[in-house]
Write a protein that holds these residues in place. Structure first.
Motif, PDB file in Angstrom:
ATOM      1  N   ALA A 124      -3.540  -5.573  -2.443  1.00  0.00           N
ATOM      2  CA  ALA A 124      -2.887  -4.601  -3.344  1.00  0.00           C
ATOM      3  C   ALA A 124      -1.651  -5.192  -4.011  1.00  0.00           C
ATOM      4  CB  ALA A 124      -2.537  -3.318  -2.590  1.00  0.00           C
ATOM      5  N   ILE A 182       0.827  -1.209   0.000  1.00  0.00           N
ATOM      6  CA  ILE A 182       0.000   0.000   0.000  1.00  0.00           C
ATOM      7  C   ILE A 182       0.861   1.259   0.000  1.00  0.00           C
ATOM      8  CG2 ILE A 182      -1.631   1.318   1.447  1.00  0.00           C
ATOM      9  CD1 ILE A 182      -2.878  -1.408   2.203  1.00  0.00           C
ATOM     10  N   LEU A 238      -0.670   1.074  -5.212  1.00  0.00           N
ATOM     11  CA  LEU A 238      -2.009   1.385  -4.721  1.00  0.00           C
ATOM     12  C   LEU A 238      -2.722   2.403  -5.609  1.00  0.00           C
ATOM     13  CD1 LEU A 238      -3.925   0.561  -2.470  1.00  0.00           C
ATOM     14  CD2 LEU A 238      -3.425   2.749  -1.427  1.00  0.00           C
ATOM     15  N   LEU A 250     -10.340   0.471  -9.225  1.00  0.00           N
ATOM     16  CA  LEU A 250     -11.613   0.435  -8.487  1.00  0.00           C
ATOM     17  C   LEU A 250     -12.530   1.579  -8.922  1.00  0.00           C
ATOM     18  CD1 LEU A 250     -10.574  -0.497  -4.837  1.00  0.00           C
ATOM     19  CD2 LEU A 250     -11.862  -1.890  -6.461  1.00  0.00           C
ATOM     20  N   GLU A 251     -11.909   2.688  -9.270  1.00  0.00           N
ATOM     21  CA  GLU A 251     -12.707   3.841  -9.701  1.00  0.00           C
ATOM     22  C   GLU A 251     -13.519   3.507 -10.941  1.00  0.00           C
ATOM     23  OE1 GLU A 251     -10.484   7.406 -10.607  1.00  0.00           O
ATOM     24  OE2 GLU A 251     -11.992   8.551  -9.519  1.00  0.00           O
ATOM     25  N   TYR A 278      -7.261  -6.317  -4.724  1.00  0.00           N
ATOM     26  CA  TYR A 278      -7.942  -5.183  -4.092  1.00  0.00           C
ATOM     27  C   TYR A 278      -7.970  -5.237  -2.564  1.00  0.00           C
ATOM     28  CZ  TYR A 278      -9.077  -4.471  -8.919  1.00  0.00           C
ATOM     29  OH  TYR A 278      -8.955  -4.297 -10.266  1.00  0.00           O
ATOM     30  N   CYS A 315     -15.134   1.019 -11.416  1.00  0.00           N
ATOM     31  CA  CYS A 315     -16.399   0.379 -11.019  1.00  0.00           C
ATOM     32  C   CYS A 315     -17.452   1.407 -10.650  1.00  0.00           C
ATOM     33  CB  CYS A 315     -16.194  -0.527  -9.798  1.00  0.00           C
ATOM     34  SG  CYS A 315     -15.012  -1.826 -10.034  1.00  0.00           S
ATOM     35  N   LEU A 349      -6.402   1.755  -6.928  1.00  0.00           N
ATOM     36  CA  LEU A 349      -7.533   2.675  -6.717  1.00  0.00           C
ATOM     37  C   LEU A 349      -8.134   3.128  -8.042  1.00  0.00           C
ATOM     38  CD1 LEU A 349      -6.145   4.833  -3.771  1.00  0.00           C
ATOM     39  CD2 LEU A 349      -7.965   3.129  -3.665  1.00  0.00           C
ATOM     40  N   ASP A 350      -7.272   3.381  -9.002  1.00  0.00           N
ATOM     41  CA  ASP A 350      -7.787   3.786 -10.317  1.00  0.00           C
ATOM     42  C   ASP A 350      -8.664   2.692 -10.925  1.00  0.00           C
ATOM     43  OD1 ASP A 350      -6.608   6.181 -10.085  1.00  0.00           O
ATOM     44  OD2 ASP A 350      -4.963   5.806 -11.473  1.00  0.00           O
TER      45      ASP A 350
END
Lengths: 448, 186
Positions: free
Chosen positions: B147, B36, B95, B102-103, B144, B105, B99-100
């Motif tokens: 990571a 992370i 990370l 996950l974005e 996720y 989604c 995060l990108d």
């Protein structure tokens, strides 16, 4: 919703799902051999997963006159760290009495590699009886071997998990060879790779004034593949070739799958069929079966056996048998629908360091009792009476710079026996090379 | 020392509990923190804070899965530190990529700032995870939750990078559909 909130919500994923992620797939190669352990324990074990993720792991100082294989020494206090811990070993009265062979100055000293898996459980296998954990290793305790070869690994992962010593051309050639064995037209194959795309290549061409002037690293591709109808052939970063049949190539009537099949008789029948039918595809004259089946615990808390099937080339010479068994094998993933994946494992043994004197399994057992072992088992060695089996194996992962032999002890762990009689056998390793050639002989080396 | 023995030390308020935890799970928690944070000092600090947090909550807690209990604390603390360090700019390392992804989604939804209960979202994510195949779920969580990089996941499960990427992409699409169905994004 923000992406950060989504990431935070995943923090509360069910423990059972998180534990399951640590069970790995069917590689049998010893340092990546990771099979299921009871759900109540950490699940997996491996010597060779994530050194690259452990930047805090101290490096072994280089020794000018020695061959520094590994990265971790264990006999000096400053290298004891959170990943590797020496534990207290009770003094033993037994000492090794085997006389070492005369020291050979031409053989460089070796440093053991203990690549940490980052705490992801330990290497252990469940079975009701040790006889079930027989993978067909041709080595036998009766064999009187004085020496075994050690090889330098020319195909070493870099920190990006790449092996740049293997060229794109080598990968494509192997792919064509496998395609040829399948009877496909190798000339018309359209081979793709995961390297940079044409647009980027054109950019670099302009920048550097010609394709041949682009630095080779820029064009590096990890994987090449070709697809013909329902068959996909891939060659990966470590020159492992795979054939994927999608859908699976059906087995004849009366033959069952191997994955998730508890019935040894059915599994061995299928293995024999494959041995005879796929000999040429495997590129072997005398394939030998290596079938390994241990148990895992299902969500219903019942024990299920699953097998992995490998073949290796038979040989007259004992050392050759050992080498064939540990390197250059072919594995088959077979579901009830048929053959799904065939994997051709390759190792480059072209750079032999030398033939090293080895100790006997009996001497290794004394060293084991003396605490001179490597293990990922989080418990101390429970005692000689719990040693149920020994095998001779080579480490063979692209994380290690050398391939060298070890004795692999299967040790019953009495604290982990389940109520239904299912036992857990933890794996403890003792270097097979004579101690005088090893710079960092372990003292009860636990790494995880 | 097994987990129950370590937890017993916490209950006895014996400080050896921390040393034993560090010995057994130090490397494990460090790898989560470093995935992370991509920074040794910060990761070391989060691991040490994990032991402190464990000391403060055991007792009264008696975790069943001690390793994962620690993993979740480390992940939380590391992510808090990540957010603090990158409050005013885009974060770096693995990370940022995670995060990108996950974005993807939730992006383009018209309700990105809506109020909702994190607890309910957590339950919803868990129910989603249980609908996935074992392989999809494993790969999703290695990426996720832990990571991990695609390369590392591909090695862990003997897959190609491209396979892992395809599986992740399909699973993200399913997650997006799930979140839409559950009303988290519109």
């Amino acid at each position: 919703m923000k992406k950060e909130q989504l990431f935070e919500a995943i923090n509360e994923a069910d423990d059972e799902l998180l534990e399951r992620t640590e069970k790995k797939t069917d590689r049998r190669n010893i340092w990546i051999k990771t099979l299921a352990i009871a759900a109540c324990f950490a699940i997996v074990a491996s010597f060779g997963i994530s050194y690259a993720l452990m930047p805090n792991l101290p490096k072994q100082p280089s020794l000018p006159e020695e061959t520094t294989i590994g990265t971790i020494a264990t006999d000096t206090p400053q290298v004891t760290n959170e990943i590797i811990q020496e534990t207290t070993v009770p003094p033993v009265t037994t000492i090794a009495t085997e006389k070492p062979q005369p020291y050979d100055d031409n053989l460089p000293k070796l440093t053991l590699e203990t690549d940490s898996s980052g705490g992801m459980g330990f290497q252990g296998y469940m079975a009701y009886d040790i006889s079930e954990l027989d993978a067909g290793n041709p080595w036998s305790e009766d064999w009187k071997l004085d020496k075994l070869p050690v090889y330098k690994n020319p195909w070493l992962f870099n920190s990006q998990f790449e092996i740049k010593a293997i060229s794109l051309e080598e990968k494509e050639n192997l792919l064509r060879e496998i395609a040829g064995r399948l009877g496909l037209d190798t000339e018309s194959l359209e081979i793709k790779n995961d390297g940079i795309n044409n647009e980027t290549i054109n950019y670099y061409e302009k920048k550097y004034g010609g394709r041949d002037k682009i630095p080779k690293d820029y064009l590096y591709a990890n994987t090449v593949w070709a697809e013909v109808d329902s068959i996909k052939i891939e060659v990966d970063r470590s020159l492992m070739a795979e054939i994927w049949f999608e859908p699976e190539k059906p087995l004849p009537d009366g033959y069952k799958g191997i994955m998730s099949n508890n019935e040894y008789n059915e599994v061995i029948k299928t293995a024999e069929y494959i041995k005879n039918e796929y000999k040429e595809l495997m590129g072997m004259k005398n394939p030998q079966i290596s079938l390994f089946g241990d148990y895992g615990i299902g969500q219903d808390d019942k024990a299920y056996r699953s097998f992995s099937l490998y073949f290796f080339e038979g040989a007259e010479d004992k050392t050759e048998q050992i080498i064939n068994y540990n390197f250059n094998t072919v594995s088959f993933a077979v579901s009830d629908e048929g053959i799904w994946i065939i994997r051709f494992w390759n190792s480059n043994l072209s750079d032999k360091v030398g033939d090293y004197p080895i100790i006997s399994a009996d001497t290794a057992k004394v060293l084991l009792q003396n605490g001179q072992y490597l293990t990922t088992v989080p418990e101390g060695f429970p005692g000689a009476e719990y040693v149920k089996k020994v095998e001779l194996v080579y480490q063979n992962t692209a994380r290690y710079s050398y391939f060298m032999p070890y004795y692999e002890f299967y040790v019953e762990l009495p604290s982990m026996e389940r109520a239904n009689g299912l036992k857990t056998y933890g794996i403890y390793y003792v270097p097979a090379i004579e101690e005088q050639y090893i710079t960092n002989m372990p003292k009860c080396l636990y790494f995880n | 020392m097994n987990d129950s023995q370590i937890i017993a030390l916490y209950w006895q308020r014996n400080e050896a509990a921390i040393a034993e935890t560090n010995q057994k799970y130090g490397a494990y928690c460090y790898s989560i923190a470093n995935n992370i944070l991509s920074n040794k000092e910060d990761s070391d600090e989060c691991v040490n804070d994990t032991w402190l947090r464990a000391w403060n909550v055991i007792p009264p807690q008696k975790p069943n899965a001690f390793r994962l209990f620690l993993a979740k604390i480390t992940r939380n603390l590391s992510f808090d530190k990540f957010k603090a360090k990158h409050a005013d700019k885009r974060g770096g390392g693995e990370l940022a990529l995670v995060l990108d992804e996950l974005e993807s989604c939730i992006s383009d939804s018209s309700d990105t700032e809506a109020e909702f209960s994190l607890k309910e979202l957590t339950e919803s994510i868990n129910s989603f995870l249980h609908t996935l195949s074992e392989r999809e779920c494993n790969i999703f969580l290695r990426r996720y939750f832990y990571a991990e990089s695609v390369a590392e996941i591909s090695i862990r499960y003997s897959l190609k990078d491209s396979n892992v990427q395809v599986i992740l992409s399909r699973t993200r699409k399913k997650l997006r559909e799930h979140l839409e169905k559950e009303g988290y994004i519109i």
